[in-house]
Design a protein around this motif. Structure first.
Motif, PDB file in Angstrom:
ATOM      1  N   ASP A 114     -57.999 111.811  50.552  1.00  0.00           N
ATOM      2  CA  ASP A 114     -56.551 112.309  49.675  1.00  0.00           C
ATOM      3  C   ASP A 114     -56.888 112.744  48.428  1.00  0.00           C
ATOM      4  OD1 ASP A 114     -55.193 112.207  52.138  1.00  0.00           O
ATOM      5  OD2 ASP A 114     -54.650 110.344  51.799  1.00  0.00           O
ATOM      6  N   LYS A 138     -54.639 114.998  44.760  1.00  0.00           N
ATOM      7  CA  LYS A 138     -53.444 115.543  44.331  1.00  0.00           C
ATOM      8  C   LYS A 138     -53.857 116.898  43.560  1.00  0.00           C
ATOM      9  CE  LYS A 138     -50.129 111.883  44.084  1.00  0.00           C
ATOM     10  NZ  LYS A 138     -49.421 111.002  43.128  1.00  0.00           N
ATOM     11  N   LYS A 161     -48.963 118.205  44.059  1.00  0.00           N
ATOM     12  CA  LYS A 161     -48.729 118.070  45.422  1.00  0.00           C
ATOM     13  C   LYS A 161     -50.083 117.368  46.257  1.00  0.00           C
ATOM     14  CE  LYS A 161     -45.424 121.912  46.191  1.00  0.00           C
ATOM     15  NZ  LYS A 161     -45.265 123.100  46.703  1.00  0.00           N
ATOM     16  N   ARG A 162     -49.669 117.092  47.218  1.00  0.00           N
ATOM     17  CA  ARG A 162     -50.772 116.227  48.087  1.00  0.00           C
ATOM     18  C   ARG A 162     -51.776 117.439  48.734  1.00  0.00           C
ATOM     19  NH1 ARG A 162     -50.785 113.722  53.429  1.00  0.00           N
ATOM     20  NH2 ARG A 162     -52.509 112.045  53.723  1.00  0.00           N
TER      21      ARG A 162
END
Length: 296
Positions: free
Chosen positions: A229, A231, A237-238
């Motif tokens: 993960d 940003k 936004k992810r």
């Protein structure tokens, strides 16, 4: 062997009893011989015809004695063979007992490996081939390790000093608004002012970069080829990132995708050019820019 001798004994006995048909008949006739029939002489008196005797049975005796002697020799040979087998068996048992005694007498922990095969034997040749293969394999591994380049160390406080490519077109394709592109252009897209801090240890890369309006972008990546993960520094936004080393072992490649739509984002490649660090970004359309940094 013993059974064969017994059969031969029986055969010889039959030969002695039945023997020569003529000799046996002669024995019987000799023991039961009666005076032959009489005949009239010329003067009218009775005269006894001469009786023919069968050959003496003693003539067949030598054959029987030879058979008995042959039988005795066979029995003696059989006894000698059995004696030899017994001696060999006893000798083998003695050797086994001696080996067991040696093993029992060995101190604890002593090696009991089998003796090395004789030189020139098939086993010795096979061992030599295996040792050669193991040596070649070890040498090949060492060669491969020495051929791999050392991993670059991106650790440092970096300042952007140069830009290559059309940054405005690149930012537009990435979805950056006109207002933000205009502000970035007025600041020369960060040349001489944009700073980034990198801490690189083992297979982990930590990056801290200031953004517009006082925001800060932070990222920690494990360089192991797994999806992680992150940003987007432009809109927060992810997104997903997959960091891995390229085949040359000196270039860190990061592939990005939107977490919500799965859409592809620009691919980033980080590598060293002499004392400078270069970050190359390529949009899905192929539009690419390069930013060069120097340590401060």
């Amino acid at each position: 062997m013993a059974e064969m001798i017994q059969r031969m004994k029986g055969t010889f006995c039959c030969m002695c009893v039945q023997g020569d048909a003529a000799a046996s008949s002669a024995c019987v006739k000799d023991e039961l011989a009666l005076p032959g029939p009489t005949a009239l002489e010329e003067d009218g008196s009775l005269a006894q015809r001469p009786t023919t005797r069968a050959p003496d049975v003693a003539a067949a005796a030598p054959s029987s004695e030879a058979n008995v002697k042959l039988t005795d020799r066979l029995v003696a040979a059989d006894d000698e063979e059995e004696t030899t087998l017994c001696e060999e068996s006893a000798s083998a048992e003695d050797v086994s007992v001696e080996e067991a005694s040696c093993l029992a007498a060995a101190p604890p922990g002593a090696s009991r490996e089998a003796p090395a095969p004789a030189s020139g034997s098939p086993a010795a040749e096979e061992n030599a081939v295996n040792e050669e293969l193991n040596t070649d394999s070890a040498a090949s591994d060492d060669l491969c390790k020495s051929a791999l380049p050392e991993r670059p160390d991106f650790t440092g406080d970096w300042l952007m000093v140069r830009l290559e490519g059309n940054m405005d077109a690149f930012m537009k394709e990435c979805g950056v608004s006109f207002l933000m592109r205009s502000a970035a252009s007025a600041a020369r897209f960060g040349v001489g002012t944009f700073k980034t801090q990198v801490r690189h240890s083992d297979e982990v890369l930590h990056v801290v970069s200031p953004l517009i309006a006082g925001k800060v972008y932070k990222s920690s990546l494990r360089i192991d080829g797994t999806r992680q993960d992150d940003k987007d520094p432009t809109d927060g936004k992810r997104m997903f990132v997959t960091p891995a080393w390229e085949a040359d072992g000196a270039t860190l490649r990061c592939e990005y995708r939107r977490a919500d739509t799965g859409a592809a984002l620009p691919v980033s490649r980080r590598f060293l050019v002499g004392a400078q660090m270069c970050i190359e970004q390529t949009a899905p359309s192929g539009q690419a820019v390069k930013r060069y940094f120097e340590r401060r």
